[in-house]
Design a protein around this motif. Structure first.
Motif, short mmCIF file in Angstrom:
data_model
loop_
_atom_site.label_atom_id
_atom_site.label_comp_id
_atom_site.label_asym_id
_atom_site.label_seq_id
_atom_site.Cartn_x
_atom_site.Cartn_y
_atom_site.Cartn_z
N ASP A 28 34.64 84.24 -0.66
CA ASP A 28 36.11 84.19 -0.65
C ASP A 28 36.70 85.54 -1.01
O ASP A 28 37.66 86.01 -0.41
N THR A 29 36.11 86.17 -2.03
CA THR A 29 36.58 87.50 -2.45
C THR A 29 36.38 88.51 -1.33
O THR A 29 37.26 89.35 -1.07
N PHE A 30 35.23 88.45 -0.68
CA PHE A 30 34.95 89.34 0.46
C PHE A 30 36.05 89.19 1.51
O PHE A 30 36.62 90.19 1.98
N MET A 31 36.34 87.96 1.90
CA MET A 31 37.34 87.72 2.94
C MET A 31 38.72 88.15 2.49
O MET A 31 39.46 88.82 3.24
N LYS A 33 39.65 90.36 0.21
CA LYS A 33 39.79 91.81 0.10
C LYS A 33 39.75 92.48 1.47
O LYS A 33 40.43 93.48 1.70
N CYS A 34 38.98 91.90 2.39
CA CYS A 34 38.93 92.43 3.75
C CYS A 34 40.30 92.30 4.42
O CYS A 34 40.78 93.22 5.09
N LEU A 35 40.93 91.15 4.23
CA LEU A 35 42.26 90.94 4.81
C LEU A 35 43.31 91.82 4.14
O LEU A 35 44.29 92.22 4.78
N GLU A 36 43.10 92.14 2.86
CA GLU A 36 44.03 93.01 2.13
C GLU A 36 44.12 94.39 2.77
O GLU A 36 45.18 95.03 2.73
N VAL A 37 43.01 94.86 3.34
CA VAL A 37 43.01 96.20 3.93
C VAL A 37 43.43 96.16 5.40
O VAL A 37 43.18 97.08 6.17
N LYS A 38 44.08 95.05 5.77
CA LYS A 38 44.73 94.90 7.08
C LYS A 38 43.77 94.84 8.26
O LYS A 38 44.09 95.27 9.36
N GLU A 39 42.57 94.31 8.00
CA GLU A 39 41.67 94.01 9.10
C GLU A 39 42.04 92.65 9.68
O GLU A 39 42.54 91.77 8.96
N GLU A 40 41.83 92.45 10.97
CA GLU A 40 42.09 91.16 11.57
C GLU A 40 41.11 90.13 11.01
O GLU A 40 39.98 90.45 10.67
N GLU A 41 41.56 88.88 10.96
CA GLU A 41 40.72 87.83 10.39
C GLU A 41 39.39 87.71 11.14
O GLU A 41 38.34 87.53 10.52
N LYS A 42 39.42 87.81 12.47
CA LYS A 42 38.19 87.68 13.23
C LYS A 42 37.21 88.81 12.91
O LYS A 42 35.99 88.62 12.90
N THR A 43 37.74 90.01 12.64
CA THR A 43 36.88 91.13 12.26
C THR A 43 36.28 90.90 10.89
O THR A 43 35.09 91.17 10.67
N CYS A 44 37.07 90.37 9.97
CA CYS A 44 36.57 90.09 8.63
C CYS A 44 35.49 89.01 8.66
O CYS A 44 34.49 89.09 7.95
N LYS A 45 35.70 87.99 9.49
CA LYS A 45 34.70 86.93 9.61
C LYS A 45 33.40 87.48 10.18
O LYS A 45 32.30 87.14 9.73
N ARG A 46 33.52 88.34 11.19
CA ARG A 46 32.33 88.96 11.78
C ARG A 46 31.65 89.88 10.76
O ARG A 46 30.42 89.92 10.68
N ALA A 47 32.45 90.59 9.97
CA ALA A 47 31.90 91.48 8.94
C ALA A 47 31.11 90.69 7.91
O ALA A 47 30.03 91.11 7.47
N LEU A 48 31.62 89.53 7.53
CA LEU A 48 30.91 88.70 6.54
C LEU A 48 29.58 88.21 7.11
O LEU A 48 28.57 88.19 6.40
N VAL A 49 29.56 87.86 8.38
CA VAL A 49 28.32 87.43 9.03
C VAL A 49 27.30 88.56 9.03
O VAL A 49 26.14 88.38 8.65
#
Length: 246
Positions: A28-31, A33-49
């Motif tokens: 949850d923290t990963f997601m 903080k990723c969204l905080e830096v203005k990455e798109e949600e789909k990019t953040c989800k892919r990054a977590l994978v």
């Protein structure tokens, strides 16, 4: 982790202890903080994978920096390359850098920000992520170390023009070849892009610290790469002003 959940039973408020797996909080923290830096949600989800693929189910000893290549390909360093600021043994002073102003240390970049201050690892044949004592052995072998190794390499490769390096002049060896700075960043500076390394040497009292033998070795190493070098002693109490004055 333990949390409390309130339930109304017979008109009274009862607290029920709920166990929250640390891995869920970590993800949850990963997601978040990723969204905080203005990455798109789909990019953040892919990054977590991609992030989890690097270490989950693997023996920590087998997780190398290359395991994180795809993650850094997805979210590369894209700050103005001339604002790159390397550092070693000055983590307390780096925190004085104002975001979005003069310099962009590694922790102000997207992946650096997302994973700063975290430690993680997996276990062979396990689908879990561990963030506690399980990851404390063999410090240079745990997956988080490999992540920061790749981060350091990519960060140094991104640098250009006159690069700053904030070093500690009050330690025995200001330029430690076993540090991330010495092992991964200095060797990866590209002489076709980087013209000079300006060392800001933080000291409690000015003296002749720039003449330290380890810094002479740094100067020679850079000279062999065709990169210029300069060193300036700065009192620790003045570092904040120096770092935030462009």
């Amino acid at each position: 982790m333990v949390s409390k959940k309130a339930l109304a039973i017979g008109g009274a408020i009862t607290f029920v202890v709920v166990l929250v797996p640390s891995v869920l909080l970590f993800e949850d923290t990963f997601m978040n903080k990723c969204l905080e830096v203005k990455e798109e949600e789909k990019t953040c989800k892919r990054a977590l994978v991609l992030f989890k693929q690097a270490y989950v189910g693997k023996d920590p000893d087998t997780v190398t920096p290359d395991n994180y290549k795809e993650l850094f390909d997805l979210i590369p360093f894209n700050h103005p390359c001339k604002k790159t600021m390397l550092w070693s043994k000055t983590s307390d002073l780096v925190k004085l850098v104002e975001k979005g102003k003069c310099y962009v240390p590694i922790a102000h970049n997207k992946l650096g920000y997302v994973l700063d201050d975290f430690k993680w690892c997996g276990k062979k044949n396990s689908k879990e992520t561990f963030t506690g004592a399980e990851c404390s052995d063999k410090q240079d072998k745990i997956p988080s170390y490999s992540f920061w190794t790749m981060a350091s390499i990519r960060y140094a490769q991104h640098a250009c023009e006159e690069v700053k390096a904030l070093l500690n002049g009050d330690v025995e060896v200001p330029y430690d070849t076993k540090s991330f700075f010495g092992r991964f960043e200095v060797p990866k500076l590209d002489h076709t892009k980087v013209t000079k390394l300006d060392v800001i040497l933080a000291v409690k009292k000015k003296g002749m610290q720039c003449n330290d033998e380890s810094l002479k070795n740094l100067k020679n190493e850079l000279k062999q790469k065709g990169i210029g070098y300069d060193c300036k002693e700065v009192l620790r109490c003045q570092v904040k002003k120096i770092l935030n004055t462009c």
